[in-house]
Design an enzyme around this catalytic site. Structure first.
Site, PDB file in Angstrom:
ATOM      1  N   ILE A 205     -13.308 -13.232  59.173  1.00 38.20           N
ATOM      2  CA  ILE A 205     -14.586 -12.871  59.829  1.00 38.20           C
ATOM      3  C   ILE A 205     -14.307 -12.385  61.162  1.00 38.20           C
ATOM      4  O   ILE A 205     -13.546 -12.898  62.082  1.00 38.20           O
ATOM      5  CB  ILE A 205     -15.306 -14.248  59.848  1.00 38.20           C
ATOM      6  CG1 ILE A 205     -15.745 -14.940  58.613  1.00 38.20           C
ATOM      7  CG2 ILE A 205     -16.614 -14.386  60.700  1.00 38.20           C
ATOM      8  CD1 ILE A 205     -16.415 -14.069  57.584  1.00 38.20           C
ATOM      9  N   HIS A 221     -11.593 -23.930  51.470  1.00 37.56           N
ATOM     10  CA  HIS A 221     -10.279 -23.208  50.814  1.00 37.56           C
ATOM     11  C   HIS A 221      -9.708 -24.080  49.690  1.00 37.56           C
ATOM     12  O   HIS A 221      -9.692 -25.411  49.803  1.00 37.56           O
ATOM     13  CB  HIS A 221      -9.275 -23.200  52.235  1.00 37.56           C
ATOM     14  CG  HIS A 221      -8.012 -22.730  51.731  1.00 37.56           C
ATOM     15  ND1 HIS A 221      -7.788 -21.308  51.908  1.00 37.56           N
ATOM     16  CD2 HIS A 221      -6.751 -23.093  51.459  1.00 37.56           C
ATOM     17  CE1 HIS A 221      -6.435 -21.124  51.308  1.00 37.56           C
ATOM     18  NE2 HIS A 221      -5.841 -22.279  51.494  1.00 37.56           N
ATOM     19  N   GLU A 291     -14.261 -28.674  44.175  1.00 38.72           N
ATOM     20  CA  GLU A 291     -15.296 -27.885  45.090  1.00 38.72           C
ATOM     21  C   GLU A 291     -16.700 -28.036  44.995  1.00 38.72           C
ATOM     22  O   GLU A 291     -17.513 -28.257  45.827  1.00 38.72           O
ATOM     23  CB  GLU A 291     -14.822 -26.482  45.048  1.00 38.72           C
ATOM     24  CG  GLU A 291     -13.590 -26.129  45.644  1.00 38.72           C
ATOM     25  CD  GLU A 291     -13.108 -24.736  45.676  1.00 38.72           C
ATOM     26  OE1 GLU A 291     -12.274 -24.192  46.616  1.00 38.72           O
ATOM     27  OE2 GLU A 291     -13.635 -23.867  44.719  1.00 38.72           O
TER      28      GLU A 291
HETATM   29  C1  GAR Z   1     -12.680 -20.891  45.474  1.00 36.40           C
HETATM   30  O1  GAR Z   1     -11.865 -21.742  44.876  1.00 36.40           O
HETATM   31  C2  GAR Z   1     -12.442 -20.845  47.019  1.00 36.40           C
HETATM   32  O2  GAR Z   1     -12.173 -22.041  47.390  1.00 36.40           O
HETATM   33  C3  GAR Z   1     -11.677 -19.792  47.187  1.00 36.40           C
HETATM   34  O3  GAR Z   1     -12.113 -19.005  46.233  1.00 36.40           O
HETATM   35  C4  GAR Z   1     -12.771 -19.407  44.990  1.00 36.40           C
HETATM   36  C5  GAR Z   1     -13.992 -18.730  44.856  1.00 36.40           C
HETATM   37  O4  GAR Z   1     -14.528 -19.107  43.761  1.00 36.40           O
HETATM   38  N1  GAR Z   1     -11.528 -19.358  48.444  1.00 36.40           N
HETATM   39  C6  GAR Z   1     -10.302 -19.024  49.003  1.00 36.40           C
HETATM   40  O5  GAR Z   1      -9.387 -18.714  48.450  1.00 36.40           O
HETATM   41  C7  GAR Z   1     -10.488 -18.482  50.356  1.00 36.40           C
HETATM   42  N2  GAR Z   1      -9.351 -18.489  51.164  1.00 36.40           N
HETATM   43  P1  GAR Z   1     -16.003 -18.983  43.350  1.00 36.40           P
HETATM   44  O6  GAR Z   1     -16.374 -17.583  43.381  1.00 36.40           O
HETATM   45  O7  GAR Z   1     -16.187 -19.043  41.743  1.00 36.40           O
HETATM   46  O8  GAR Z   1     -16.802 -19.721  44.007  1.00 36.40           O
END
Ligand code: GAR
Length: 311
Positions: A205, A221, A291
């Site tokens: 960002i 994360h 998450e």
């Molecule tokens: C998630 O696991 C999130 O934590 C990760 O990308 C994935 C997106 O999944 N983010 C990172 O790695 C940021 N550094 P999604 O598109 O199914 O929500």
């Protein structure tokens, strides 16, 4: 029959939005109206027997006056045991202000206990959008918080379909423009965005965007920061590194965004085991469940506490 049922459901849904209440509160409010109304009728008839009035027209006029004066008292009394006193106090004050013509200051009638302002969120995502989906669903009928925009840097990303499914406007951004920092501010302003949620957004960002939304951008994360964060640490790369290091535990970190990758103040962490024989895919699945279970609620808590503080 089905049509009538749908009509009634639609009517209740409209009321729910108008009064800014959830389904349980709507039920209690309607119950208060019903019980309060019935008690008003009974009380008014009892009072009429005490008055020496025979003439039909005079009787009806007095009956209406007594009903009008008794009704607010009855609904307020009934609202107390049903826990709806704040709603009805506010409701009656609004009626009184309409009659007297003086403005009424709206009070909090919301189950979340805070109604100072509303907040429009933009979700920034680059990929499949499973987190974005959970967040959109969580806030779909929230009285204060609305997902007003999905920002994406990848044409064809799954998150764009999810936004379309829910009728949420999308903004496809371009790398060079984005890294200027302020190029897309007018579009965010146009949608009234006050808070940005990163959900699998893989570009850093830029400083100008952080400056425009201080403490109002958060990220998730898929590991326990400060370990396994930084440039290039996203998605399955994180899980590969966690497994390669022989960790027994991994988890998620929700944090404010600053000018470094995966670095700002931590808001929330939750853990899960790394099982023997885990692959990046199996660990990713466990992390995704974590998450989905926590991110929407943490976003809600963070925003509501900021709204209360700023009120
Ligand atoms: C998630 O696991 C999130 O934590 C990760 O990308 C994935 C997106 O999944 N983010 C990172 O790695 C940021 N550094 P999604 O598109 O199914 O929500």
């Amino acid at each position: 029959m089905l049509k009538q049922f749908c009509l009634v459901c639609g009517m209740f849904e409209k009321l729910r939005h108008k009064w800014k209440v959830d389904s349980t509160q709507l039920f209690l409010v309607i119950t208060t109206f019903a019980v309060g109304g019935s008690l008003t009728g009974i009380a008014a008839r009892k009072l009429m027997t005490l008055l020496p009035v025979q003439q039909a027209v005079l009787w009806t006029i007095l009956y209406i006056i007594i009903m009008t004066l008794t009704w607010p008292v009855m609904v307020l009394v009934v609202s107390i045991p049903l826990g709806q006193f704040p709603f009805f106090k506010n409701y009656l004050a609004r009626i009184a202000s309409r009659i007297s013509g003086s403005p009424h200051k709206t009070e909090n009638v919301n189950p979340h206990k805070v109604m100072p302002q509303n907040m429009n969120i933009a979700i920034f995502a680059s990929g499949a959008g499973s987190n974005a989906r959970k967040i959109i669903e969580h806030f779909s009928s929230h009285p204060q918080i609305k997902i007003a925009l999905v920002v994406c840097n990848k044409p064809g990303a799954g998150v764009l379909d999810i936004a379309a499914e829910h009728g949420i406007p999308t903004l496809l951004i371009e790398k060079e423009q984005f890294f200027r920092g302020d190029t897309y501010l007018p579009q965010l302003k146009d949608k009234g965005i006050g808070f940005i949620v990163l959900a699998g957004f893989l570009w850093k960002i830029p400083a100008a965007l952080i400056a425009a939304f201080p403490h109002h951008i958060i990220n998730i994360h898929p590991a326990l920061l400060p370990k396994y964060g930084g440039k290039g640490m996203y998605g399955s790369y994180v899980h590969e590194a966690v497994i390669a290091a022989g960790e027994k535990e991994s988890g998620i970190t929700i944090h404010y965004v600053d000018e470094q990758y995966d670095h700002g103040g931590t808001i929330f962490q939750a853990t899960c085991p790394v099982e023997p024989g885990d692959t990046p895919a199996s660990l990713a699945q466990r992390i995704h469940s974590l998450e989905h279970a926590h991110y929407p609620a943490v976003i809600e808590q963070t925003i509501l506490s900021q709204l209360v503080k700023n009120h």
